[in-house]
Design an enzyme around this catalytic site. Sequence first.
Site, short mmCIF file in Angstrom:
data_model
loop_
_atom_site.label_atom_id
_atom_site.label_comp_id
_atom_site.label_asym_id
_atom_site.label_seq_id
_atom_site.Cartn_x
_atom_site.Cartn_y
_atom_site.Cartn_z
N ALA A 15 0.82 -1.21 0.00
CA ALA A 15 0.00 0.00 0.00
C ALA A 15 0.85 1.26 0.00
O ALA A 15 0.55 2.24 -0.70
CB ALA A 15 -0.94 -0.01 1.21
N LYS A 42 1.24 -17.17 -0.21
CA LYS A 42 2.58 -16.56 -0.17
C LYS A 42 2.92 -16.00 1.20
O LYS A 42 4.10 -15.86 1.55
CB LYS A 42 2.71 -15.48 -1.26
CG LYS A 42 1.62 -14.41 -1.25
CD LYS A 42 1.90 -13.26 -0.31
CE LYS A 42 0.73 -12.31 -0.26
NZ LYS A 42 0.97 -11.17 0.65
N SER A 91 6.79 -6.28 4.46
CA SER A 91 5.81 -7.35 4.65
C SER A 91 5.70 -7.70 6.13
O SER A 91 6.69 -8.01 6.79
CB SER A 91 6.23 -8.60 3.86
OG SER A 91 5.55 -9.74 4.33
N VAL A 116 -2.14 -7.14 11.75
CA VAL A 116 -2.48 -8.53 11.44
C VAL A 116 -1.48 -9.10 10.45
O VAL A 116 -1.20 -8.50 9.41
CB VAL A 116 -3.91 -8.62 10.85
CG1 VAL A 116 -4.21 -10.05 10.41
CG2 VAL A 116 -4.93 -8.16 11.88
N GLU A 132 -1.49 -12.22 8.24
CA GLU A 132 -2.41 -13.26 7.80
C GLU A 132 -1.75 -14.64 7.74
O GLU A 132 -2.40 -15.67 7.90
CB GLU A 132 -2.99 -12.91 6.42
CG GLU A 132 -3.93 -11.72 6.41
CD GLU A 132 -5.32 -12.07 6.90
OE1 GLU A 132 -5.56 -13.23 7.29
OE2 GLU A 132 -6.19 -11.17 6.89
#
Length: 358
Positions: free
Chosen positions: A160, A211, A274, A299, A301
């Site tokens: 983002a 991923k 990341s 979070v 994931e």
Amino acid sequence: MLQLLVEFFSLTENQAYNNMSSKYTVTVLGGGSFGTAVANIIATNGHVSRLWMRDAARAERCQASRENTEYLPGYPLHDNLVATTDLIGSVSTSDIVVISVPSQSFREVAKLAAPHLRKDTIVISTTKGIDADGFFLMSQILEQELTDVRIGVLSGPNFAKEIVQNQYTGSVVASEHDEVLKCVQQVFSSNTFRIYSNPDRYGVELGGALKNIYAMVTGMAAALGCGHNTMAMLLTRSLAEMGRFARELGADSMTFLGLAGMGDLVLTCTSDLSRNYRVGFAVGRGKSLEQAVQEIGQVAEGVNTLRIVKKKAEELNVYMPLVDGLHAVLFDKQDLQQVIQGLMTGEMSSDVDLQGGL
């Protein structure tokens, strides 16, 4: 080189989309970093763009300051973007609804929106995760909770922060509906954000979810000081595992050679932007999983996805040694070095399954 990139992103495909006169009303459900970035692109492209948040105080701050100070601090938002807490008023008047919330909240938000969506609304998921209760991807949850809408997913190597910085970025929209593919390409594409299409919705969505697991693996490897040889091996073996698993579930393994597969894998596995990579890095430095998750404050994931995929792989009898090894370290508390040695001295296998596709 920069000029070549400018020309590439301004090819006739994107010019055609951006020059179309249709003006759409779009609501993005979820005021996190990616939802904000997507809403900002849509606003910049001249469409009506609403960003729904649960927290009224956050929405008011975002609207007043023209900045999402919690998730994208320092990046001004376009004047056309409206931050709101009015879910009903927003989705009931939208041509496109984008759901961009963590996977644990996805079904709840879909249920909130369901009674208020107009017939034939385009509903797009950008959430990269898997629902443990039945192994459902996010678009499958949309199929369960929504009626008379057209569903798609948007996925790819998309941080983002780089999107709002206008870094050149590619993404993939996937849907079985041609009109969804064309509409999303038209509304979302810009001179720095290029949208490709793919009919394999399941494969594109699986790539985005899987991923995250391997980003934790490479994060650990980086923390241990592993070199380029190791990273190259991990990336290619990760891709092989992803393709093998996806093929067993009915996806097209060739999808994993594109942006939503290899592209997203490389990005997430090589950057400390990341969250999943940072979790792996922290664990590799000796922190517990709980400490690592708490440290990043957002979070990740991949932690939940790992549990779900490990269980599903066992059910399907899919060979996934990296998933097994990571699960052993994070949840079974096995020694990291011993797990690595086990992976390196395990049964020899072939590199590429040419008949299977990967």
